[in-house]
Scaffold this motif. Structure first.
Motif, short mmCIF file in Angstrom:
data_model
loop_
_atom_site.label_atom_id
_atom_site.label_comp_id
_atom_site.label_asym_id
_atom_site.label_seq_id
_atom_site.Cartn_x
_atom_site.Cartn_y
_atom_site.Cartn_z
N TYR A 1 -13.65 14.94 -60.95
CA TYR A 1 -14.62 15.99 -60.63
C TYR A 1 -15.99 15.39 -60.32
O TYR A 1 -16.63 15.76 -59.32
CB TYR A 1 -14.72 16.98 -61.79
CG TYR A 1 -15.89 17.93 -61.69
CD1 TYR A 1 -15.91 18.94 -60.73
CD2 TYR A 1 -16.99 17.81 -62.54
CE1 TYR A 1 -16.99 19.80 -60.62
CE2 TYR A 1 -18.07 18.66 -62.45
CZ TYR A 1 -18.07 19.66 -61.48
OH TYR A 1 -19.15 20.51 -61.38
N LEU A 2 -16.44 14.47 -61.15
CA LEU A 2 -17.75 13.85 -60.93
C LEU A 2 -17.81 13.13 -59.59
O LEU A 2 -18.79 13.27 -58.84
CB LEU A 2 -18.05 12.85 -62.05
CG LEU A 2 -18.51 13.41 -63.39
CD1 LEU A 2 -18.59 12.30 -64.43
CD2 LEU A 2 -19.86 14.10 -63.25
N PHE B 1 -8.87 19.44 -60.64
CA PHE B 1 -9.82 20.12 -61.52
C PHE B 1 -10.11 21.55 -61.08
O PHE B 1 -10.92 22.25 -61.68
CB PHE B 1 -11.14 19.32 -61.61
CG PHE B 1 -11.65 18.86 -60.26
CD1 PHE B 1 -12.39 19.71 -59.46
CD2 PHE B 1 -11.35 17.59 -59.80
CE1 PHE B 1 -12.84 19.30 -58.23
CE2 PHE B 1 -11.80 17.17 -58.56
CZ PHE B 1 -12.55 18.02 -57.77
N LEU B 2 -9.47 21.99 -59.99
CA LEU B 2 -9.63 23.37 -59.51
C LEU B 2 -8.27 24.05 -59.50
O LEU B 2 -7.35 23.58 -58.82
CB LEU B 2 -10.25 23.40 -58.11
CG LEU B 2 -11.71 22.98 -57.99
CD1 LEU B 2 -12.14 22.96 -56.53
CD2 LEU B 2 -12.62 23.91 -58.79
N LEU C 1 -11.63 21.72 -66.35
CA LEU C 1 -11.91 20.32 -66.66
C LEU C 1 -11.21 19.88 -67.94
O LEU C 1 -11.10 20.65 -68.90
CB LEU C 1 -13.42 20.10 -66.80
CG LEU C 1 -14.27 20.33 -65.55
CD1 LEU C 1 -15.75 20.14 -65.86
CD2 LEU C 1 -13.85 19.39 -64.42
N ASN C 2 -10.75 18.63 -67.94
CA ASN C 2 -10.20 18.01 -69.14
C ASN C 2 -10.49 16.52 -69.09
O ASN C 2 -11.09 16.02 -68.12
CB ASN C 2 -8.70 18.30 -69.27
CG ASN C 2 -7.91 17.84 -68.05
OD1 ASN C 2 -8.03 16.69 -67.62
ND2 ASN C 2 -7.09 18.73 -67.49
N THR C 3 -10.06 15.80 -70.11
CA THR C 3 -10.38 14.37 -70.17
C THR C 3 -9.71 13.58 -69.06
O THR C 3 -10.16 12.48 -68.71
CB THR C 3 -9.96 13.78 -71.53
OG1 THR C 3 -8.56 14.03 -71.74
CG2 THR C 3 -10.76 14.39 -72.67
N PRO D 1 -20.77 25.42 -53.05
CA PRO D 1 -19.35 25.81 -53.04
C PRO D 1 -18.69 25.60 -54.40
O PRO D 1 -17.90 26.45 -54.84
CB PRO D 1 -18.75 24.88 -51.97
CG PRO D 1 -19.88 24.55 -51.07
CD PRO D 1 -21.08 24.46 -51.97
N LEU D 2 -19.01 24.50 -55.06
CA LEU D 2 -18.44 24.26 -56.39
C LEU D 2 -19.01 25.24 -57.41
O LEU D 2 -18.31 25.66 -58.34
CB LEU D 2 -18.70 22.82 -56.82
CG LEU D 2 -17.83 21.77 -56.11
CD1 LEU D 2 -18.32 20.37 -56.42
CD2 LEU D 2 -16.37 21.92 -56.51
#
Length: 370
Positions: free
Chosen positions: A103-104, A45-46, A95-97, A83-84
């Protein structure tokens, strides 16, 4: 999960370069070992960044400092959301599905809120529970894992359903995740995370509440005669415990002295898990004063593991003694948290006056043999 989620060991040159990059002279003892291992795990996700774990192998269990890095820019994971936030502000959060649940879960692993205790879970192997309490949560978690769902919302946001641990219970969670990384929990409680209210530095080892955290835990230890003695012993040797920022909780006593205890940056007072690490660091220092050591990490492996097991047993025995004294003084919540770490059987055996040989066997089975 894909192979990209696995840890990869980097070579010695990469490790040495990284240590030099993240070194802070104010905390030089944390970066003075000759026995580091650097691990890398991709974060889907990064964009261009990965999770780096710098592992000090001078002690067992290994002492680890965690970062997010692209090889040039390094962000220390100090136990907060910042940091995030910095990375999201740089536009590298993607982010995507397929990755929003990753990520969470990463967010709840690296960012701790003492007054908003919510943990997201997507994998039954990563349940935060151990010991006798784990079984009850295991069955609840299985039920809720079957109902995980991600629904695209407006403006590139996401509505997510997944299991959460809240107030010590595993329940159904409903979460709204914004494209910019903000997290809004709507069930079982309304909480917003990543509030973007504080300035932050990329390499932030200093803990903003270090003195308050240490004093609050020392105040608890005044109810234990052994706790008092350990604090006094450290003072007599002109050494101290230093609280630093970081993920979760751990401790390290370098050869140069003083003890370092990790506390997430949002903790500003007493915490049972930091209390246990403070006790462990105090006992570690006392063992050094008495001439004991953990052995040579570059020597014969089995001997080194055995030396550490015996050393750690002394620390665990001290922990049991102090926890028992605190239980006698009415600190029942501390006992519950000690058991939650997986030491319920060992603590029960200690209270039943098991020998050190028996405790050693239980300890090595629990920690070294899984």
């Amino acid at each position: 999960m894909s192979d990209e989620s696995h840890w990869h060991k980097l070579d010695d040159l990469q490790c040495a370069y990284f240590v030099n990059e993240v070194r802070d002279e104010a905390y030089a003892p944390l970066f003075s070992s000759k026995n580091y291992t650097l691990w890398r795990k991709n974060l889907n996700f990064l964009d261009g960044y990965a999770h780096y774990a710098l592992e000090n192998r001078d002690v067992i269990p290994h002492f680890t400092l965690d970062y997010i890095s692209n090889g040039e820019n390094h962000y220390y994971l100090d136990g907060s959301e910042h940091p995030l936030e910095l990375l999201a502000n740089r536009g590298v959060l993607d982010l995507n599905t397929e990755n929003v649940i990753d990520y969470l879960c990463f967010f709840s692993d690296v960012a701790f809120y003492p007054y908003r205790k919510v943990k997201f879970i997507s994998d039954i192997k990563h349940s935060p529970y151990s010991g006798a309490s784990a079984m009850k949560h295991h069955f609840r978690l299985q039920k809720y894992l079957q109902k995980i769902a991600v629904t695209p919302a407006q403006n590139g946001d996401f509505a997510v359903t997944l299991p959460v641990v809240y107030n010590g219970e595993t329940v159904k969670g409903e979460v709204y995740v914004a494209k910019n990384g903000e997290i809004h929990i709507t069930k079982p409680v309304r909480i917003s995370l990543m509030d973007r209210t504080r300035k932050h530095e990329k390499l932030h080892y200093i803990h903003p509440h270090s003195e308050d955290v240490l004093q609050a835990n020392y105040d608890i230890l005044q109810s234990s005669s052994l706790g008092q003695a350990l604090i006094q012993s450290t003072k007599d040797h002109h050494e101290k415990i230093i609280i630093i920022s970081g993920m979760e909780h751990s401790f390290f006593v370098p050869p140069s002295g003083n003890g370092y205890v990790i506390a997430p940056q949002n903790i500003d007072s007493y915490s049972a898990y930091q209390l246990f690490d403070i006790i462990a660091a105090l006992k570690d220092l006392e063992l050094r004063y008495e001439g004991y050591g953990r052995g040579d990490p570059r020597g014969e492996e089995e001997e080194y593991i055995t030396d550490n097991a015996l050393y750690n047993l002394e620390i665990l025995y001290t922990l049991c003694t102090i926890v028992f004294e605190l239980e006698e003084a009415g600190f029942d919540s501390i006992v519950k948290r000690f058991k939650r770490l997986g030491y319920e059987a060992i603590y029960s055996a200690y209270k039943n006056e098991a020998s050190k040989d028996e405790l050693y066997e239980m300890f090595t089975q629990r920690v070294y043999k899984g």
